[in-house]
Design a protein around this motif. Structure first.
Motif, PDB file in Angstrom:
ATOM      1  N   ARG A 163       0.861  -1.173   0.000  1.00 58.24           N
ATOM      2  CA  ARG A 163       0.000   0.000   0.000  1.00 58.24           C
ATOM      3  C   ARG A 163       0.898   1.224   0.000  1.00 58.24           C
ATOM      4  O   ARG A 163       1.788   1.338   0.836  1.00 58.24           O
ATOM      5  CB  ARG A 163      -0.922   0.017   1.217  1.00 58.24           C
ATOM      6  CG  ARG A 163      -1.880  -1.156   1.269  1.00 58.24           C
ATOM      7  CD  ARG A 163      -3.077  -0.858   2.183  1.00 58.24           C
ATOM      8  NE  ARG A 163      -2.660  -0.389   3.498  1.00 58.24           N
ATOM      9  CZ  ARG A 163      -3.349   0.501   4.217  1.00 58.24           C
ATOM     10  NH1 ARG A 163      -4.453   1.047   3.754  1.00 58.24           N
ATOM     11  NH2 ARG A 163      -2.910   0.851   5.433  1.00 58.24           N
ATOM     12  N   ARG A 164       0.662   2.131  -0.954  1.00 63.20           N
ATOM     13  CA  ARG A 164       1.497   3.316  -1.082  1.00 63.20           C
ATOM     14  C   ARG A 164       0.830   4.499  -0.397  1.00 63.20           C
ATOM     15  O   ARG A 164      -0.379   4.709  -0.536  1.00 63.20           O
ATOM     16  CB  ARG A 164       1.745   3.656  -2.545  1.00 63.20           C
ATOM     17  CG  ARG A 164       2.859   4.676  -2.738  1.00 63.20           C
ATOM     18  CD  ARG A 164       3.054   5.023  -4.184  1.00 63.20           C
ATOM     19  NE  ARG A 164       2.330   6.243  -4.529  1.00 63.20           N
ATOM     20  CZ  ARG A 164       2.280   6.771  -5.754  1.00 63.20           C
ATOM     21  NH1 ARG A 164       2.875   6.158  -6.746  1.00 63.20           N
ATOM     22  NH2 ARG A 164       1.620   7.887  -5.980  1.00 63.20           N
ATOM     23  N   PHE A 165       1.639   5.258   0.339  1.00 64.24           N
ATOM     24  CA  PHE A 165       1.166   6.451   1.017  1.00 64.24           C
ATOM     25  C   PHE A 165       1.894   7.676   0.469  1.00 64.24           C
ATOM     26  O   PHE A 165       3.118   7.660   0.317  1.00 64.24           O
ATOM     27  CB  PHE A 165       1.407   6.355   2.528  1.00 64.24           C
ATOM     28  CG  PHE A 165       0.556   5.324   3.219  1.00 64.24           C
ATOM     29  CD1 PHE A 165      -0.624   5.680   3.841  1.00 64.24           C
ATOM     30  CD2 PHE A 165       0.939   3.989   3.225  1.00 64.24           C
ATOM     31  CE1 PHE A 165      -1.412   4.728   4.475  1.00 64.24           C
ATOM     32  CE2 PHE A 165       0.159   3.032   3.862  1.00 64.24           C
ATOM     33  CZ  PHE A 165      -1.019   3.407   4.486  1.00 64.24           C
ATOM     34  N   ASP A 166       1.131   8.737   0.188  1.00 60.39           N
ATOM     35  CA  ASP A 166       1.702   9.993  -0.301  1.00 60.39           C
ATOM     36  C   ASP A 166       1.470  11.148   0.667  1.00 60.39           C
ATOM     37  O   ASP A 166       2.040  12.231   0.472  1.00 60.39           O
ATOM     38  CB  ASP A 166       1.095  10.367  -1.661  1.00 60.39           C
ATOM     39  CG  ASP A 166       1.386   9.321  -2.733  1.00 60.39           C
ATOM     40  OD1 ASP A 166       2.431   8.648  -2.642  1.00 60.39           O
ATOM     41  OD2 ASP A 166       0.557   9.177  -3.654  1.00 60.39           O
ATOM     42  N   ASP A 167       0.631  10.945   1.687  1.00 59.23           N
ATOM     43  CA  ASP A 167       0.313  12.007   2.642  1.00 59.23           C
ATOM     44  C   ASP A 167       1.583  12.401   3.407  1.00 59.23           C
ATOM     45  O   ASP A 167       2.169  11.587   4.131  1.00 59.23           O
ATOM     46  CB  ASP A 167      -0.766  11.529   3.607  1.00 59.23           C
ATOM     47  CG  ASP A 167      -1.237  12.624   4.544  1.00 59.23           C
ATOM     48  OD1 ASP A 167      -0.430  13.079   5.380  1.00 59.23           O
ATOM     49  OD2 ASP A 167      -2.416  13.026   4.446  1.00 59.23           O
ATOM     50  N   LEU A 168       2.008  13.642   3.254  1.00 61.78           N
ATOM     51  CA  LEU A 168       3.288  14.078   3.809  1.00 61.78           C
ATOM     52  C   LEU A 168       3.297  14.038   5.334  1.00 61.78           C
ATOM     53  O   LEU A 168       4.329  13.741   5.946  1.00 61.78           O
ATOM     54  CB  LEU A 168       3.631  15.483   3.318  1.00 61.78           C
ATOM     55  CG  LEU A 168       3.878  15.622   1.812  1.00 61.78           C
ATOM     56  CD1 LEU A 168       4.206  17.072   1.456  1.00 61.78           C
ATOM     57  CD2 LEU A 168       4.990  14.696   1.345  1.00 61.78           C
ATOM     58  N   ASP A 169       2.167  14.352   5.959  1.00 58.52           N
ATOM     59  CA  ASP A 169       2.125  14.321   7.422  1.00 58.52           C
ATOM     60  C   ASP A 169       2.264  12.893   7.937  1.00 58.52           C
ATOM     61  O   ASP A 169       2.973  12.643   8.925  1.00 58.52           O
ATOM     62  CB  ASP A 169       0.815  14.936   7.925  1.00 58.52           C
ATOM     63  CG  ASP A 169       0.752  16.437   7.707  1.00 58.52           C
ATOM     64  OD1 ASP A 169       1.829  17.072   7.625  1.00 58.52           O
ATOM     65  OD2 ASP A 169      -0.367  16.985   7.599  1.00 58.52           O
ATOM     66  N   VAL A 170       1.590  11.949   7.284  1.00 60.43           N
ATOM     67  CA  VAL A 170       1.691  10.548   7.679  1.00 60.43           C
ATOM     68  C   VAL A 170       3.113  10.040   7.470  1.00 60.43           C
ATOM     69  O   VAL A 170       3.686   9.379   8.338  1.00 60.43           O
ATOM     70  CB  VAL A 170       0.685   9.687   6.886  1.00 60.43           C
ATOM     71  CG1 VAL A 170       0.925   8.198   7.140  1.00 60.43           C
ATOM     72  CG2 VAL A 170      -0.744  10.058   7.262  1.00 60.43           C
ATOM     73  N   ILE A 171       3.693  10.371   6.323  1.00 58.60           N
ATOM     74  CA  ILE A 171       5.056   9.925   6.031  1.00 58.60           C
ATOM     75  C   ILE A 171       6.045  10.506   7.035  1.00 58.60           C
ATOM     76  O   ILE A 171       6.913   9.800   7.560  1.00 58.60           O
ATOM     77  CB  ILE A 171       5.454  10.293   4.593  1.00 58.60           C
ATOM     78  CG1 ILE A 171       4.590   9.521   3.595  1.00 58.60           C
ATOM     79  CG2 ILE A 171       6.942  10.008   4.355  1.00 58.60           C
ATOM     80  CD1 ILE A 171       4.812   9.930   2.150  1.00 58.60           C
ATOM     81  N   GLU A 172       5.915  11.796   7.323  1.00 63.69           N
ATOM     82  CA  GLU A 172       6.849  12.424   8.256  1.00 63.69           C
ATOM     83  C   GLU A 172       6.744  11.805   9.644  1.00 63.69           C
ATOM     84  O   GLU A 172       7.753  11.549  10.299  1.00 63.69           O
ATOM     85  CB  GLU A 172       6.589  13.923   8.344  1.00 63.69           C
ATOM     86  CG  GLU A 172       7.564  14.641   9.274  1.00 63.69           C
ATOM     87  CD  GLU A 172       7.334  16.141   9.324  1.00 63.69           C
ATOM     88  OE1 GLU A 172       8.164  16.835   9.937  1.00 63.69           O
ATOM     89  OE2 GLU A 172       6.328  16.603   8.761  1.00 63.69           O
ATOM     90  N   SER A 173       5.516  11.537  10.091  1.00 63.07           N
ATOM     91  CA  SER A 173       5.336  10.935  11.405  1.00 63.07           C
ATOM     92  C   SER A 173       5.974   9.545  11.460  1.00 63.07           C
ATOM     93  O   SER A 173       6.689   9.212  12.413  1.00 63.07           O
ATOM     94  CB  SER A 173       3.850  10.857  11.747  1.00 63.07           C
ATOM     95  OG  SER A 173       3.653  10.289  13.011  1.00 63.07           O
TER      96      SER A 173
END
Length: 207
Positions: A163-173
């Protein structure tokens, strides 16, 4: 955030071919990659060294693992040319599972060649887990403006997609949590010499 990742909507669900293609498209533009390895057992029947281990031929497994070093060294030279740093935190248990004992033989070579690999006891992961174990995660990109994160999927221990994630806040966390675990970890090389190098061969696993 990591323990909640399985409940968050992904930007895209990728089958195995789609994941591999997407990963290659983004990998070589990353500055830093982060990998979190939590699970202690997988199956890799398409890797000859793993198959030899699973069939009980530990000497051949080690020989094949060592034979992978030259290709990995070329990969590391290409990483260096692109300025890409790879960091990995690997959870471990004592005694190791047969898979883990085998994988650490490979990671020993990768670490000697330049990948920045650290280990933590699995109890450190369990302390963070609620209704699910921590996911297997790869993040491509640290400072670049468009990082990509994958929650890696497995079926019966076999890699099956992501599953690919692009949400920057989720990635940074998630990146911050992985970085914190990595900073808490111990270097793989002394751990390998101390805990893994002199173990007897793992039992056959079947394929």
């Amino acid at each position: 955030m990591l323990e909640k990742l399985h409940r968050l909507p992904a930007a895209e669900s990728l089958d195995l071919a789609g994941y591999r293609s997407d990963f290659q498209r983004h990998f070589w533009t990353a500055d830093v990659t982060w990998k979190l390895e939590r699970r202690l057992t997988f199956r890799e029947p398409y890797t000859p060294s793993w198959s030899a281990m699973a069939q009980g031929d530990w000497a051949r497994s080690l020989s094949l693992a060592a034979g992978m070093r030259a290709e990995r060294a070329e990969h590391q030279r290409e990483l260096d040319r692109h300025g890409i740093i790879q960091r990995r935190i690997r959870f471990v248990c004592n005694p190791p599972t047969p898979y883990l004992q085998w994988e650490l033989q490979l990671l020993f070579h990768w670490a000697e060649l330049g990948e920045q690999i650290r280990v933590l006891p699995v109890e450190a992961a369990e302390a963070l887990e609620g209704d699910a174990v921590l996911p297997e995660v790869v993040i491509l990109g640290d400072r670049r403006p468009d990082p990509v994160m994958y929650e890696i999927g497995y079926t019966d221990g076999l890699l099956s997609g992501a599953r690919r994630f692009d949400d920057l806040d989720v990635i940074e966390s998630c990146r911050n949590e992985i970085r914190e675990l990595w900073e808490r970890g111990g270097d793989l090389l002394p751990y390998f010499h101390r805990e893994i190098q002199n173990l007897p061969p793992p039992p056959p696993q079947g394929v």
